[in-house]
Design a protein around this motif. Structure first.
Motif, mmCIF file in Angstrom:
data_model
loop_
_atom_site.group_PDB
_atom_site.id
_atom_site.type_symbol
_atom_site.label_atom_id
_atom_site.label_comp_id
_atom_site.label_asym_id
_atom_site.label_seq_id
_atom_site.Cartn_x
_atom_site.Cartn_y
_atom_site.Cartn_z
ATOM 1 N N LEU A 127 24.297 48.217 28.612
ATOM 2 C CA LEU A 127 25.053 47.661 29.726
ATOM 3 C C LEU A 127 25.380 48.817 30.661
ATOM 4 N N ASP A 128 24.980 48.715 31.926
ATOM 5 C CA ASP A 128 25.275 49.763 32.903
ATOM 6 C C ASP A 128 26.619 49.467 33.557
ATOM 7 N N ILE A 129 27.565 50.393 33.391
ATOM 8 C CA ILE A 129 28.914 50.217 33.919
ATOM 9 C C ILE A 129 29.144 51.283 34.978
ATOM 10 N N ALA A 130 29.256 50.840 36.226
ATOM 11 C CA ALA A 130 29.287 51.756 37.366
ATOM 12 C C ALA A 130 30.577 52.569 37.399
ATOM 13 N N GLY A 131 30.431 53.804 37.870
ATOM 14 C CA GLY A 131 31.566 54.698 38.084
ATOM 15 C C GLY A 131 31.251 55.619 39.242
ATOM 16 N N GLY A 132 32.076 56.621 39.440
ATOM 17 C CA GLY A 132 31.864 57.570 40.522
ATOM 18 C C GLY A 132 31.271 58.867 40.014
ATOM 19 N N TYR A 133 30.514 59.539 40.856
ATOM 20 C CA TYR A 133 29.888 60.800 40.468
ATOM 21 C C TYR A 133 30.952 61.775 39.952
ATOM 22 N N GLY A 134 30.704 62.337 38.770
ATOM 23 C CA GLY A 134 31.625 63.302 38.192
ATOM 24 C C GLY A 134 32.820 62.697 37.491
ATOM 25 N N ARG A 188 24.355 37.209 38.705
ATOM 26 C CA ARG A 188 25.369 38.085 39.288
ATOM 27 C C ARG A 188 26.679 37.829 38.561
ATOM 28 N N MET A 189 27.578 38.812 38.612
ATOM 29 C CA MET A 189 28.889 38.667 37.996
ATOM 30 C C MET A 189 29.968 38.842 39.053
ATOM 31 N N ASP A 190 31.154 38.367 38.739
ATOM 32 C CA ASP A 190 32.275 38.513 39.662
ATOM 33 C C ASP A 190 32.455 39.984 40.023
ATOM 34 N N GLY A 191 32.577 40.238 41.317
ATOM 35 C CA GLY A 191 32.792 41.601 41.777
ATOM 36 C C GLY A 191 31.525 42.361 42.094
ATOM 37 N N ASN A 192 30.357 41.805 41.737
ATOM 38 C CA ASN A 192 29.099 42.476 42.079
ATOM 39 C C ASN A 192 28.894 42.499 43.589
ATOM 40 N N ASP A 219 39.146 55.635 32.753
ATOM 41 C CA ASP A 219 40.570 55.372 32.939
ATOM 42 C C ASP A 219 40.802 54.852 34.353
ATOM 43 N N PRO A 220 41.776 53.958 34.567
ATOM 44 C CA PRO A 220 42.584 53.288 33.551
ATOM 45 C C PRO A 220 41.723 52.399 32.646
ATOM 46 N N PRO A 221 42.067 52.292 31.378
ATOM 47 C CA PRO A 221 41.183 51.613 30.423
ATOM 48 C C PRO A 221 41.004 50.127 30.677
ATOM 49 N N GLU A 222 41.985 49.492 31.341
ATOM 50 C CA GLU A 222 41.906 48.049 31.549
ATOM 51 C C GLU A 222 41.353 47.676 32.922
ATOM 52 N N GLN A 223 41.081 48.665 33.766
ATOM 53 C CA GLN A 223 40.618 48.365 35.126
ATOM 54 C C GLN A 223 39.166 47.901 35.106
ATOM 55 N N LYS A 224 38.932 46.716 35.650
ATOM 56 C CA LYS A 224 37.603 46.123 35.652
ATOM 57 C C LYS A 224 36.629 46.963 36.468
ATOM 58 N N ASP A 270 28.213 40.634 23.975
ATOM 59 C CA ASP A 270 28.516 39.920 22.731
ATOM 60 C C ASP A 270 29.401 40.755 21.821
ATOM 61 N N THR A 271 29.108 42.055 21.756
ATOM 62 C CA THR A 271 29.720 42.927 20.758
ATOM 63 C C THR A 271 31.103 43.415 21.158
ATOM 64 N N LEU A 272 31.299 43.709 22.437
ATOM 65 C CA LEU A 272 32.540 44.311 22.912
ATOM 66 C C LEU A 272 33.352 43.330 23.745
ATOM 67 N N THR A 273 34.647 43.547 23.748
ATOM 68 C CA THR A 273 35.532 42.836 24.658
ATOM 69 C C THR A 273 35.951 43.816 25.744
ATOM 70 N N LEU A 274 35.545 43.553 26.969
ATOM 71 C CA LEU A 274 35.883 44.418 28.097
ATOM 72 C C LEU A 274 37.023 43.773 28.874
ATOM 73 N N PRO A 275 38.135 44.477 29.059
ATOM 74 C CA PRO A 275 39.313 43.870 29.679
ATOM 75 C C PRO A 275 39.020 43.309 31.073
ATOM 76 N N ASN A 276 39.519 42.115 31.296
ATOM 77 C CA ASN A 276 39.487 41.475 32.618
ATOM 78 C C ASN A 276 38.082 41.188 33.133
ATOM 79 N N VAL A 277 37.084 41.271 32.284
ATOM 80 C CA VAL A 277 35.741 40.946 32.739
ATOM 81 C C VAL A 277 35.645 39.443 32.965
#
Length: 691
Positions: free
Chosen positions: A415-422, A577-581, A382-387, A526-533
């Protein structure tokens, strides 16, 4: 005093050595001769199987039903009057399949139904896992509750209408009309008799033989002579329950690593189903392998190739993907509920249908409409749309390539999607748990849950960062004496909605998101649509290398044009590389290829895309994609050196070279092309001459 050193069982000898009184010895002696008779009958019957009569044993596999993609998750299977009945845990129904393989809905309105079995009065008994009940279906398809209270979990015995179960998966019936139930997440075997439910065997989760038996996630049942056989999934064993509820281990729990071994040495992975053949031989559903117990000297054998997939043909070369249910008809044909292939297979002597084609198999494996998202897109936080930052992509090598055959390599399957510990990880889409053991690797960095279409790895499932639980009843925890969680199960039939919390991030600090059915993983981009990616950054090709007969040819900028002839091997060190990396990020590519051009850069050929990562190749293909010194992992330097001249896509691999022998003399260019999932491409040209 007397001493007893061995007791015979219907499939061999259990060795013991203990002191008993003369009175007890008389009882033991009576049981000895009783069991000896059973053993001799059992061995005679079992010898009718593979052990002595291979010519009469069915040896061909064909896809019997589901070629049209109609089935969702075939699980339980039973045979009656030439028809096959199959429970479907994804579509919540029972299918009736005619002899020609045509499937029609026989009963509906169920909740993740699992194993099924017929009573002598013709009613079909169903372990309706998602509703915590046992159901009965009459000849017209009408469904009633046979035992349990709908959508109430518990473990109390008593009148059938007041008793409780906890996501039962297995059922079996005997000649006396009793219904045995694998009360899976209560770790007990229950029996329904004369309208009453009682605990037949088992107590708490664990492993123990004898009168105080313990099971771990028992899933499948079969009645064999006067025994109840249990596929004890979590313990990796087939157990036998005597009339008095005492238990002994038939097979499993050993250290055997070969496909054929003695019963005591055999090692099973996670058996879910067990079935009895017409000659009292036994068949075991052990993940993606079909196992056989029989022979003059009883042994366990693996009948098919131990590799996930969908391949018909010779039994020893056939591939399955999560066998859940087995049924054997009076003619010895073995019907197989091949769950993650979404088909019913049959093992028979004289196939009535041709093997499924590779094209039809691929359509079933990868291109199901149910695999496509049907809800608003979101990220797993969350937020669900935040890149969020993409920290790892599909198809990257994991491990270091040294060229040693012992290299432990595999492809990154998510696909590894980074987040914060905990940070709380949330479901990307709504799903129902179908695997009997969906949660795995508790307390490790690779703790995970596998749902039908998505998997989530590197989590504390159902727990906060401090280790406390969410208090969500769908997460079934085991605790030590201090109250600390030491294990978790998420029952088959548990339903989750997109956006609900599934766990919190462990020290890996990212969700490893796996897309596609188990064994048929696909690229999540290919399979998922990730918002604002977004990705406006083209891949980088750092270098290109050519070699002939293992000898590398220098291609640096100081050489204006090189001389080439014959067959060459082409490699390219490249990354994306991708935008924001962050600047340090090195991601794997979506596809690579090469093209031949004339000296004036006029194309001689189209781009030949030789390596593509929309589908996951088997792990043993990694050395055909990544050259020596490639490396990627959780720590250290990331290098991707691709063998562009080889051809790898999904289940297809070809070790290849580029043959220049037919080129006429003159100036030419080899162009390497690297592309990401968003259509950005980069090229690097190597000019050369042919004399």
């Amino acid at each position: 005093m007397y001493f007893v050193q061995a007791i015979l069982t219907p499939l061999g000898i259990k060795s013991h050595f203990f002191e008993i009184s003369p009175r007890t010895f008389n009882i033991v002696l009576q049981n000895f001769f009783r069991n000896l008779a059973i053993t001799l009958i059992g061995i005679a019957a079992l010898s009718c199987g593979i052990g002595s009569s291979p010519a009469g044993f069915p040896n061909a596999v064909t896809t019997f039903a589901g070629r049209d993609g109609k089935l969702g998750e075939p699980f339980g299977i039973a045979v009656l009057d030439g028809n096959i009945y199959v429970s479907d845990g994804e579509k919540d129904c029972i299918w009736k399949i005619a002899e020609n393989g045509n499937a029609t809905v026989f009963a509906s309105g169920l909740h993740t139904p699992s194993q099924i079995a017929f009573l002598h009065d013709g009613r079909l008994v169903v372990a309706d896992t998602g509703s915590n009940t046992i159901r009965a279906v009459d000849a017209g398809g009408a469904v009633t509750i046979f035992a349990g209270v709908e959508h109430e979990a518990g473990d109390n015995d008593g009148p059938a209408a007041e008793s409780h179960f906890r996501a039962p998966i297995g059922v079996a019936t005997d000649a006396e009309g009793r219904v045995f139930v694998a009360d899976t997440y209560n770790d007990r075997i229950r029996v329904i008799e004369n309208g009453t439910v009682r605990t037949f065997s088992g107590s708490t989760k664990g492993f123990a033989d004898g009168a105080a038996a313990q099971f771990d996630t028992p899933s499948g049942l079969a009645v064999w002579k006067d025994l109840v056989l249990v596929a004890d999934t979590g313990n990796g064993r087939i157990r036998a329950v005597e009339k008095d509820g005492s238990v002994w281990t038939l097979t499993g729990g050993g250290n055997g690593s070969t496909p054929n071994s003695t019963l005591s040495a055999a090692s099973l992975y996670r058996p879910v189903g067990v079935a009895v053949g017409p000659n009292d031989e036994l068949f075991v559903a052990d993940r993606s392998t079909l196992r056989f117990v029989g022979g003059v000297v009883p042994r366990i054998r693996t009948l098919n190739a131990p590799r996930r997939g969908l391949r018909d043909g010779k039994l020893s070369e056939a591939h399955f993907n999560r066998i859940s249910g087995l049924a054997v008809d009076k003619n010895g044909q073995i019907f197989v509920a091949d769950s993650d292939n979404r088909v019913v297979r049959v093992v028979e002597t004289n196939p009535k249908e041709p093997p499924i084609s590779a094209e039809d198999a691929a359509r079933l494996e990868y291109h199901s409409e149910s695999d496509q998202p049907s809800e608003p897109p979101r990220w797993p936080y969350d937020p669900p749309e935040q890149k969020r930052d993409i920290a790892g992509t599909f198809g990257e090598t994991r491990g270091k390539v040294t060229g040693d055959p012992a290299d432990e390599l595999h492809f990154h399957n998510g696909l590894d999607i980074a987040g914060g510990y905990g940070e709380t990880a949330r479901l990307v889409r709504s799903e129902t748990v179908l695997e009997p053991v969906a949660a795995d690797n508790f307390g490790t960095l690779r703790e995970l849950v596998r749902l039908p279409h998505l998997g989530y790895i590197h989590l504390r499932l159902g727990r906060n960062a401090n280790g406390s639980t969410f208090g969500d009843s769908r997460f079934l925890f085991s605790f030590d004496s201090t109250g600390k969680p030491i294990g978790v199960r998420i029952p088959r039939g548990a339903k989750f909605t997109a956006g609900e919390a599934i766990g919190t991030l462990n020290p890996m600090n990212h969700v490893h998101l796996v897309a596609g059915r188990s064994g048929y993983e696909t690229n999540a981009l290919d399979t998922l649509t990730l918002p604002n990616v977004s990705d406006g950054i083209a891949p980088t090709i750092e270098s290109v290398r050519l070699s002939i007969n293992g000898k590398e040819i220098e291609t640096n900028a100081r050489i204006d044009r090189i001389q080439l002839a014959g067959k060459i091997r082409l490699t390219a060190e490249a990354y994306d590389r991708m935008d924001g990396n962050p600047d340090r990020r090195r991601l794997g590519l979506y596809k690579l290829g090469w093209q031949l051009l004339k000296g004036d850069l006029t194309p001689k050929t189209d781009i030949d895309w030789t390596v593509k990562f929309d589908l996951l190749p088997p792990p043993d293909f990694a050395p055909f994609v990544y050259a020596k010194d490639s490396y990627s992992g959780a720590t250290g330097t990331t290098r991707f050196i691709y063998i562009v001249s080889n051809r790898v896509h999904g289940e297809s691999v070809e070790e290849n070279v580029i043959d220049l022998a037919a080129l006429e003399a003159g100036k030419w260019v080899i162009r390497v092309v690297a592309a990401d999932r968003f259509g950005n491409t980069t090229t690097k040209d190597i000019p050369f001459e042919v004399n």
